[in-house]
Design a protein around this motif. Sequence first.
Motif, PDB file in Angstrom:
ATOM      1  N   ILE A  80      16.054  11.374   7.971  1.00 60.51           N
ATOM      2  CA  ILE A  80      16.438   9.983   8.126  1.00 60.51           C
ATOM      3  C   ILE A  80      15.572   9.136   7.192  1.00 60.51           C
ATOM      4  O   ILE A  80      14.527   9.582   6.731  1.00 60.51           O
ATOM      5  CB  ILE A  80      16.306   9.509   9.586  1.00 60.51           C
ATOM      6  N   HIS A  81      16.015   7.929   6.918  1.00 55.98           N
ATOM      7  CA  HIS A  81      15.385   7.113   5.882  1.00 55.98           C
ATOM      8  C   HIS A  81      14.660   5.922   6.509  1.00 55.98           C
ATOM      9  O   HIS A  81      15.264   4.897   6.821  1.00 55.98           O
ATOM     10  CB  HIS A  81      16.441   6.645   4.879  1.00 55.98           C
ATOM     11  N   LYS A  82      13.373   6.089   6.686  1.00 57.96           N
ATOM     12  CA  LYS A  82      12.527   5.048   7.260  1.00 57.96           C
ATOM     13  C   LYS A  82      11.669   4.419   6.161  1.00 57.96           C
ATOM     14  O   LYS A  82      11.082   5.134   5.334  1.00 57.96           O
ATOM     15  CB  LYS A  82      11.616   5.637   8.337  1.00 57.96           C
ATOM     16  N   PRO A  83      11.538   3.091   6.134  1.00 57.17           N
ATOM     17  CA  PRO A  83      10.744   2.436   5.088  1.00 57.17           C
ATOM     18  C   PRO A  83       9.279   2.858   5.071  1.00 57.17           C
ATOM     19  O   PRO A  83       8.641   2.804   4.011  1.00 57.17           O
ATOM     20  CB  PRO A  83      10.880   0.951   5.428  1.00 57.17           C
ATOM     21  N   ASN A  84       8.737   3.263   6.218  1.00 58.00           N
ATOM     22  CA  ASN A  84       7.319   3.612   6.258  1.00 58.00           C
ATOM     23  C   ASN A  84       7.030   5.034   5.798  1.00 58.00           C
ATOM     24  O   ASN A  84       5.867   5.425   5.690  1.00 58.00           O
ATOM     25  CB  ASN A  84       6.754   3.405   7.670  1.00 58.00           C
ATOM     26  N   HIS A  85       8.052   5.844   5.512  1.00 58.74           N
ATOM     27  CA  HIS A  85       7.812   7.155   4.921  1.00 58.74           C
ATOM     28  C   HIS A  85       7.237   6.964   3.518  1.00 58.74           C
ATOM     29  O   HIS A  85       7.690   6.101   2.767  1.00 58.74           O
ATOM     30  CB  HIS A  85       9.096   7.971   4.862  1.00 58.74           C
ATOM     31  N   ALA A  86       6.270   7.791   3.158  1.00 55.86           N
ATOM     32  CA  ALA A  86       5.513   7.553   1.923  1.00 55.86           C
ATOM     33  C   ALA A  86       6.409   7.476   0.687  1.00 55.86           C
ATOM     34  O   ALA A  86       6.267   6.554  -0.136  1.00 55.86           O
ATOM     35  CB  ALA A  86       4.461   8.648   1.748  1.00 55.86           C
ATOM     36  N   ASP A  87       7.346   8.416   0.541  1.00 54.94           N
ATOM     37  CA  ASP A  87       8.184   8.405  -0.659  1.00 54.94           C
ATOM     38  C   ASP A  87       9.164   7.234  -0.657  1.00 54.94           C
ATOM     39  O   ASP A  87       9.472   6.653  -1.709  1.00 54.94           O
ATOM     40  CB  ASP A  87       8.926   9.730  -0.819  1.00 54.94           C
ATOM     41  N   GLU A  88       9.637   6.858   0.529  1.00 58.80           N
ATOM     42  CA  GLU A  88      10.536   5.709   0.611  1.00 58.80           C
ATOM     43  C   GLU A  88       9.779   4.409   0.333  1.00 58.80           C
ATOM     44  O   GLU A  88      10.295   3.504  -0.319  1.00 58.80           O
ATOM     45  CB  GLU A  88      11.197   5.649   1.986  1.00 58.80           C
ATOM     46  N   ARG A  89       8.551   4.321   0.809  1.00 55.01           N
ATOM     47  CA  ARG A  89       7.723   3.149   0.518  1.00 55.01           C
ATOM     48  C   ARG A  89       7.517   2.998  -0.992  1.00 55.01           C
ATOM     49  O   ARG A  89       7.628   1.887  -1.542  1.00 55.01           O
ATOM     50  CB  ARG A  89       6.378   3.246   1.226  1.00 55.01           C
ATOM     51  N   ARG A  90       7.212   4.109  -1.662  1.00 51.79           N
ATOM     52  CA  ARG A  90       7.022   4.057  -3.114  1.00 51.79           C
ATOM     53  C   ARG A  90       8.287   3.574  -3.810  1.00 51.79           C
ATOM     54  O   ARG A  90       8.236   2.755  -4.735  1.00 51.79           O
ATOM     55  CB  ARG A  90       6.613   5.434  -3.646  1.00 51.79           C
ATOM     56  N   ARG A  91       9.428   4.085  -3.371  1.00 48.00           N
ATOM     57  CA  ARG A  91      10.697   3.692  -3.985  1.00 48.00           C
ATOM     58  C   ARG A  91      10.956   2.201  -3.772  1.00 48.00           C
ATOM     59  O   ARG A  91      11.416   1.503  -4.696  1.00 48.00           O
ATOM     60  CB  ARG A  91      11.827   4.527  -3.371  1.00 48.00           C
ATOM     61  N   ILE A  92      10.658   1.713  -2.598  1.00 54.29           N
ATOM     62  CA  ILE A  92      10.842   0.290  -2.293  1.00 54.29           C
ATOM     63  C   ILE A  92       9.928  -0.565  -3.164  1.00 54.29           C
ATOM     64  O   ILE A  92      10.354  -1.576  -3.748  1.00 54.29           O
ATOM     65  CB  ILE A  92      10.570   0.028  -0.796  1.00 54.29           C
ATOM     66  N   GLU A  93       8.680  -0.169  -3.263  1.00 54.40           N
ATOM     67  CA  GLU A  93       7.711  -0.948  -4.042  1.00 54.40           C
ATOM     68  C   GLU A  93       8.037  -0.925  -5.534  1.00 54.40           C
ATOM     69  O   GLU A  93       7.767  -1.889  -6.255  1.00 54.40           O
ATOM     70  CB  GLU A  93       6.308  -0.420  -3.781  1.00 54.40           C
ATOM     71  N   GLN A  94       8.639   0.165  -6.010  1.00 51.98           N
ATOM     72  CA  GLN A  94       9.055   0.222  -7.411  1.00 51.98           C
ATOM     73  C   GLN A  94      10.154  -0.787  -7.719  1.00 51.98           C
ATOM     74  O   GLN A  94      10.340  -1.176  -8.871  1.00 51.98           O
ATOM     75  CB  GLN A  94       9.532   1.641  -7.750  1.00 51.98           C
ATOM     76  N   HIS A  95      10.874  -1.212  -6.687  1.00 52.20           N
ATOM     77  CA  HIS A  95      11.910  -2.239  -6.853  1.00 52.20           C
ATOM     78  C   HIS A  95      11.350  -3.643  -6.609  1.00 52.20           C
ATOM     79  O   HIS A  95      12.114  -4.620  -6.554  1.00 52.20           O
ATOM     80  CB  HIS A  95      13.071  -1.979  -5.892  1.00 52.20           C
TER      81      HIS A  95
END
Length: 204
Positions: free
Chosen positions: A41-56
């Motif tokens: 599942i896709h949670k914003p607090n997961h490390a890789d998802e956080r990185r992807r969000i911050e890259q945007h």
Amino acid sequence: QGSTAVVVLALSDGRCVLGSVGDSEALLVRAGNVPVQLHRIHKPNHADERRRIEQHGEFVANRRLNGRLAMSRAFADFQYRSITEQPETAVFRVSQGDAIVMGSDGLWDGVSFDNAASNVDQGCSVLLNAALRRSADNITILCVWFSEHDGSDDSTTQMDDVYMSAVITFAVFGMAVMLWRNSILTKYIGMCAAITLIVMKKQV
């Protein structure tokens, strides 16, 4: 208001291609009731998802995208569509005797993968009743079994029919989740179109 989705395309050569955004999940159950997790599942607090969000250029606060969205991937969250509308894909194979259980987050809040695998042969109603004892969220369930054909001369056609039926059923499942949450058909159609394009690109 966006929605989550999980879509599986079952191909006639035994391959399945999965696309997912959010917290609806598909579980592969191998013959012998062995659960195989297919995606996350896709949670914003997961490390890789956080990185992807911050890259945007966005941020995570209180475990939410910009402090607002609980899911880091979804569709039809138009303000954040460059971030959220990126389905995660996976390719896997199914064999005779395997099954796939698809469910909204309400199912998995109340039923573990092990329990789902152990009870899939008893049908969706058993899983639903088990989930209702622990989950107060919306619950949508779909079970698909890949069973053996009778070996007659038109076996190839029969298997094609099995896989095509699976594709249609998966599509109906995704539509049911979407209609319950938002009642906007175009959102679901757009998501399926995007995943289909990704799937076709992978097959070339």
